[in-house]
Design an enzyme around this catalytic site. Structure first.
Site, PDB file in Angstrom:
ATOM      1  N   GLY A  12       6.922  92.914 -29.127  1.00 47.65           N
ATOM      2  CA  GLY A  12       6.151  93.224 -27.930  1.00 47.65           C
ATOM      3  C   GLY A  12       4.675  92.862 -27.969  1.00 47.65           C
ATOM      4  O   GLY A  12       3.858  93.529 -27.327  1.00 47.65           O
ATOM      5  N   ILE A  97      20.524  86.690 -21.428  1.00 45.79           N
ATOM      6  CA  ILE A  97      20.461  85.810 -20.258  1.00 45.79           C
ATOM      7  C   ILE A  97      20.828  86.656 -19.046  1.00 45.79           C
ATOM      8  O   ILE A  97      21.866  87.329 -19.047  1.00 45.79           O
ATOM      9  CB  ILE A  97      21.441  84.624 -20.421  1.00 45.79           C
ATOM     10  N   LEU A  98      19.975  86.636 -18.047  1.00 44.11           N
ATOM     11  CA  LEU A  98      20.223  87.456 -16.853  1.00 44.11           C
ATOM     12  C   LEU A  98      21.108  86.682 -15.880  1.00 44.11           C
ATOM     13  O   LEU A  98      20.848  85.517 -15.582  1.00 44.11           O
ATOM     14  CB  LEU A  98      18.901  87.816 -16.183  1.00 44.11           C
ATOM     15  N   ASN A 112       9.452  84.131 -17.136  1.00 46.57           N
ATOM     16  CA  ASN A 112       9.735  84.155 -18.580  1.00 46.57           C
ATOM     17  C   ASN A 112       8.701  83.305 -19.302  1.00 46.57           C
ATOM     18  O   ASN A 112       8.151  82.369 -18.729  1.00 46.57           O
ATOM     19  CB  ASN A 112      11.143  83.578 -18.825  1.00 46.57           C
ATOM     20  N   HIS A 114       8.182  80.957 -22.799  1.00 39.46           N
ATOM     21  CA  HIS A 114       8.939  80.266 -23.846  1.00 39.46           C
ATOM     22  C   HIS A 114       7.946  79.539 -24.756  1.00 39.46           C
ATOM     23  O   HIS A 114       7.056  78.835 -24.250  1.00 39.46           O
ATOM     24  CB  HIS A 114       9.916  79.275 -23.195  1.00 39.46           C
ATOM     25  N   GLU A 184       0.174  82.086 -26.028  1.00 39.84           N
ATOM     26  CA  GLU A 184       1.097  82.861 -25.174  1.00 39.84           C
ATOM     27  C   GLU A 184       0.368  84.027 -24.522  1.00 39.84           C
ATOM     28  O   GLU A 184       0.485  84.251 -23.314  1.00 39.84           O
ATOM     29  CB  GLU A 184       2.247  83.436 -26.015  1.00 39.84           C
TER      30      GLU A 184
HETATM   31  C1  GRF Z   1       7.607  85.099 -27.746  1.00 33.04           C
HETATM   32  O1  GRF Z   1       7.371  84.046 -28.646  1.00 33.04           O
HETATM   33  C2  GRF Z   1       8.167  84.578 -26.448  1.00 33.04           C
HETATM   34  O2  GRF Z   1       7.703  83.318 -26.115  1.00 33.04           O
HETATM   35  C3  GRF Z   1       9.651  84.501 -26.730  1.00 33.04           C
HETATM   36  O3  GRF Z   1       9.893  85.662 -27.507  1.00 33.04           O
HETATM   37  C4  GRF Z   1       8.724  86.015 -28.228  1.00 33.04           C
HETATM   38  C5  GRF Z   1       8.436  87.461 -27.954  1.00 33.04           C
HETATM   39  O4  GRF Z   1       7.393  87.949 -28.779  1.00 33.04           O
HETATM   40  N1  GRF Z   1      10.403  84.423 -25.507  1.00 33.04           N
HETATM   41  P1  GRF Z   1       6.790  89.388 -28.544  1.00 33.04           P
HETATM   42  O5  GRF Z   1       7.937  90.396 -28.624  1.00 33.04           O
HETATM   43  O6  GRF Z   1       6.106  89.417 -27.212  1.00 33.04           O
HETATM   44  O7  GRF Z   1       5.821  89.590 -29.676  1.00 33.04           O
END
Ligand code: GRF
Length: 205
Positions: A12, A97-98, A112, A114, A184
């Site tokens: 998270g 997968i939803l 989402n 990625h 991210e």
């Molecule tokens: C992230 O790298 C995201 O891109 C991928 O899952 C990971 C989740 O990380 N879909 P976190 O739980 O937010 O630290």
């Protein structure tokens, strides 16, 4: 006020970045109304609790054991979310997968993140696979993208924001992971603001 439901399965850090951006006033007029996890031990749940955010634990296993379908699982997830105000569903490491049984309730309102560029390394271990591809000389950079989730496609859908991330020859996998996660945490806030039509405020130094 704009309300987010954040769906998680793991540690998270993206959820934390969203909570922090809201708390620090960077992402105004926004609130996380609920955090959902399919895993009880997801550290993301502890983060939500620490901030007084309601949580839902919604595991798949009981459905499987009872011979119930993924569609029923998704339908029940939508029913549980319907108890909360939700303008945008934010997938932050959600490992399922939803299906359309969930998505039809939130058309154009599921996004989402990625840890790779559009079309590259869909699915799990994207950073590791990009790192290995770099070592084999197949790619010279990777990236991060945030996209809408219109259907059951994995890590694809209309791109909201994408950002390239360099890979350097001396990088360890951990170096690359850290660089990607930093990006991210920044672009997920930008993408959420963009989708909600909220203007980000500058970070106080
Ligand atoms: C992230 O790298 C995201 O891109 C991928 O899952 C990971 C989740 O990380 N879909 P976190 O739980 O937010 O630290």
């Amino acid at each position: 006020m704009n309300y987010l439901a954040v769906l998680v399965s793991g540690r998270g850090t993206n959820l934390q970045a969203i909570i922090d951006a809201i708390d620090e006033g960077i992402l105004p007029d926004t609130q996380v109304s609920v955090v959902v996890s399919n895993r009880k031990d997801a550290y993301a749940l502890r983060r939500a609790e620490a901030h007084g955010i309601p949580t839902i634990y919604h595991p798949l296993l009981p459905y499987k054991k009872a011979g119930r379908s993924r569609r029923e699982y998704d339908e029940d997830l939508a029913k549980k979310l319907a108890q909360y105000p939700v303008d945008l569903v934010v997938l932050a490491g959600w490992m399922h997968i939803l299906s359309s049984s969930f998505l039809r309730h939130y058309a154009n309102r599921v996004i989402n993140i990625h840890p790779a560029l559009p079309g590259a390394f869909p699915g799990t271990h994207a950073i590791e696979r990009a790192y290995e591809a770099f070592k084999r000389g197949e790619i010279d950079r990777t990236g991060v993208m945030v996209h809408y989730v219109p259907d059951e496609g994995v890590d694809c859908g209309p791109v909201i924001i994408q950002r390239e991330v360099p890979i350097y020859p001396q990088d360890s996998l951990e170096d690359l992971e850290e660089r990607i996660h930093r990006v991210e945490h920044e672009i997920y806030i930008q993408a959420i603001a963009q989708v909600l039509g909220v203007k980000l405020r500058p970070r106080r130094s």
